[in-house]
Write a protein that holds these residues in place. Structure first.
Motif, PDB file in Angstrom:
ATOM      1  N   TYR A 245      -0.824  12.129   0.932  1.00 34.91           N
ATOM      2  CA  TYR A 245      -1.565  13.040   1.790  1.00 34.91           C
ATOM      3  C   TYR A 245      -1.099  14.470   1.516  1.00 34.91           C
TER       4      TYR A 245
ATOM      5  N   TYR B 137      -4.700   6.741  -2.939  1.00 37.72           N
ATOM      6  CA  TYR B 137      -3.886   5.655  -2.432  1.00 37.72           C
ATOM      7  C   TYR B 137      -3.835   4.527  -3.457  1.00 37.72           C
TER       8      TYR B 137
ATOM      9  N   TYR C 195       0.822  -1.206   0.000  1.00 35.29           N
ATOM     10  CA  TYR C 195       0.000   0.000   0.000  1.00 35.29           C
ATOM     11  C   TYR C 195       0.858   1.260   0.000  1.00 35.29           C
TER      12      TYR C 195
ATOM     13  N   GLY D 262      -6.856  13.794  12.950  1.00 34.68           N
ATOM     14  CA  GLY D 262      -7.297  15.023  13.563  1.00 34.68           C
ATOM     15  C   GLY D 262      -6.458  16.188  13.055  1.00 34.68           C
ATOM     16  N   ALA D 263      -6.814  17.397  13.476  1.00 33.92           N
ATOM     17  CA  ALA D 263      -6.152  18.599  12.978  1.00 33.92           C
ATOM     18  C   ALA D 263      -4.774  18.825  13.595  1.00 33.92           C
TER      19      ALA D 263
ATOM     20  N   GLY E 150       8.680  13.951   8.659  1.00 31.14           N
ATOM     21  CA  GLY E 150       7.441  13.230   8.448  1.00 31.14           C
ATOM     22  C   GLY E 150       6.868  12.749   9.774  1.00 31.14           C
ATOM     23  N   LEU E 151       5.779  12.017   9.686  1.00 28.44           N
ATOM     24  CA  LEU E 151       5.127  11.510  10.893  1.00 28.44           C
ATOM     25  C   LEU E 151       5.708  10.157  11.278  1.00 28.44           C
TER      26      LEU E 151
ATOM     27  N   PHE F  95       2.849  14.493   1.737  1.00 31.68           N
ATOM     28  CA  PHE F  95       3.514  13.340   2.335  1.00 31.68           C
ATOM     29  C   PHE F  95       3.078  12.065   1.642  1.00 31.68           C
TER      30      PHE F  95
ATOM     31  N   TYR G 262       0.283   9.774  16.242  1.00 34.37           N
ATOM     32  CA  TYR G 262       1.522  10.001  15.513  1.00 34.37           C
ATOM     33  C   TYR G 262       2.159  11.295  16.024  1.00 34.37           C
TER      34      TYR G 262
ATOM     35  N   GLU H 212       0.397  -0.195  10.551  1.00 37.46           N
ATOM     36  CA  GLU H 212       1.091   1.061  10.739  1.00 37.46           C
ATOM     37  C   GLU H 212       1.512   1.633   9.394  1.00 37.46           C
ATOM     38  N   GLN H 213       1.348   2.924   9.247  1.00 35.00           N
ATOM     39  CA  GLN H 213       1.829   3.599   8.050  1.00 35.00           C
ATOM     40  C   GLN H 213       3.163   4.268   8.353  1.00 35.00           C
TER      41      GLN H 213
ATOM     42  N   GLN I 295      -0.833  18.117   3.841  1.00 33.52           N
ATOM     43  CA  GLN I 295      -0.920  18.641   5.193  1.00 33.52           C
ATOM     44  C   GLN I 295      -1.066  20.149   5.140  1.00 33.52           C
TER      45      GLN I 295
ATOM     46  N   HIS J 200      -5.945  21.410   9.400  1.00 34.47           N
ATOM     47  CA  HIS J 200      -6.628  20.282   8.753  1.00 34.47           C
ATOM     48  C   HIS J 200      -5.959  18.937   9.000  1.00 34.47           C
ATOM     49  N   GLY J 201      -4.831  18.914   9.642  1.00 34.54           N
ATOM     50  CA  GLY J 201      -4.126  17.659   9.796  1.00 34.54           C
ATOM     51  C   GLY J 201      -3.686  17.144   8.438  1.00 34.54           C
ATOM     52  N   LEU J 202      -3.716  15.826   8.272  1.00 33.06           N
ATOM     53  CA  LEU J 202      -3.386  15.219   6.994  1.00 33.06           C
ATOM     54  C   LEU J 202      -4.661  14.732   6.332  1.00 33.06           C
TER      55      LEU J 202
ATOM     56  N   PHE K 266      -0.647  14.021  16.276  1.00 33.42           N
ATOM     57  CA  PHE K 266      -1.872  13.759  15.530  1.00 33.42           C
ATOM     58  C   PHE K 266      -2.530  12.476  16.018  1.00 33.42           C
TER      59      PHE K 266
ATOM     60  N   PHE L  23       5.891   7.104   7.016  1.00 34.70           N
ATOM     61  CA  PHE L  23       5.797   8.324   6.227  1.00 34.70           C
ATOM     62  C   PHE L  23       7.145   8.749   5.665  1.00 34.70           C
ATOM     63  N   GLY L  24       7.104   9.352   4.486  1.00 36.28           N
ATOM     64  CA  GLY L  24       8.272   9.967   3.913  1.00 36.28           C
ATOM     65  C   GLY L  24       8.531  11.334   4.530  1.00 36.28           C
ATOM     66  N   PRO L  25       9.603  12.006   4.096  1.00 37.25           N
ATOM     67  CA  PRO L  25       9.992  13.282   4.704  1.00 37.25           C
ATOM     68  C   PRO L  25       9.171  14.469   4.232  1.00 37.25           C
TER      69      PRO L  25
END
Lengths: 116, 110
Positions: free
Chosen positions: A35, A48, A31, B101-102, B43-44, A90, B36, A104-105, A37, A41-43, B90, A107-109
């Motif tokens: 996203y 996908y 997967y 969430g935000a 990144g996260l 991201f 996170y 778990e995901q 950011q 608004h968060g992500l 997050f 994340f890239g930088p």
């Protein structure tokens, strides 16, 4: 750290131009996600992929397209960039959803995109 | 659809003091919950996750969270923070896809 790279890391472009962001993984995870950011608004999920050539839309997919021709690469394209697409983008990866729920995901930088 | 509400956008805290970050979710089905952390210009990365079992979940860097089904909450806590805990946090819920969430910005001061 999970082997995820994003390129470019920073980009400034003009309204109306096409832009492609690349996500590359060395983990062979099935997967992959894109996203954006934004403050407050968060992500938010754009698109996908659940396998080579298998993609689906997220909650903010308008104005974006994706492609995945190899397991390791997931491309995000802004067909005609607008100022509202200025954001930090991201990429994330995850393994198969064992037991029916998400794993778990990783994340890239991130890529900081500015559309003038 | 699920949604996540982080009740505090900014949390200033002194070094060695405790901190609690509040997260509420809306759901009528089983949930899987995550916290996170995002350090500046990074990144996260996953702090902890609740999938099933004990409602008290321990994560990395001394953080823990408690899942409360009746209050639909998943609050994050740390008994004593360090300067290095300054970051954005997050909360996320799994609805086949993650919903975030935000964010809560934690600033630790000496």
């Amino acid at each position: 750290d999970a082997g995820i790279t994003q390129s470019p890391r920073h980009k400034v472009t003009e309204t109306g131009t096409p832009v492609t962001l690349r996500c590359h993984q060395t983990e062979n995870h099935r997967y992959m996600y894109w996203y954006r950011q934004d403050p407050g608004h968060g992500l938010r999920l754009i698109h996908y992929s659940y396998g080579v050539k298998d993609t689906d839309k997220g909650e903010v997919s308008d104005g974006y397209s994706v492609s995945r021709s190899k397991t390791e690469d997931f491309l995000l394209t802004l067909e005609s960039a607008t100022s509202s697409q200025t954001s930090v983008y991201f990429c994330a990866i995850s393994t198969d959803r064992t037991g029916g729920f998400i794993n778990e995901q990783f994340f890239g930088p991130g890529t900081r995109l500015t559309v003038l | 659809a699920q949604s996540v509400t982080q009740l505090d956008s900014q949390v200033p805290v002194f070094e060695e003091a405790p901190v609690e970050l509040r997260c509420n979710y809306s759901s009528s089905v089983s949930v899987y919950l995550f916290w996170y952390v995002q350090y500046p210009n990074q990144g996260l990365q996953l702090l902890l996750k609740y999938l099933s079992g004990s409602t008290l979940v321990k994560g990395i860097n001394g953080f823990e969270a408690e899942f409360n089904k009746s209050q639909t909450s998943f609050h994050l806590r740390k008994p004593s923070v360090h300067i290095s805990d300054t970051a954005e946090y997050f909360c996320a819920v799994d609805d086949y896809k993650l919903s975030f969430g935000a964010g809560t910005t934690v600033t630790v001061r000496a």
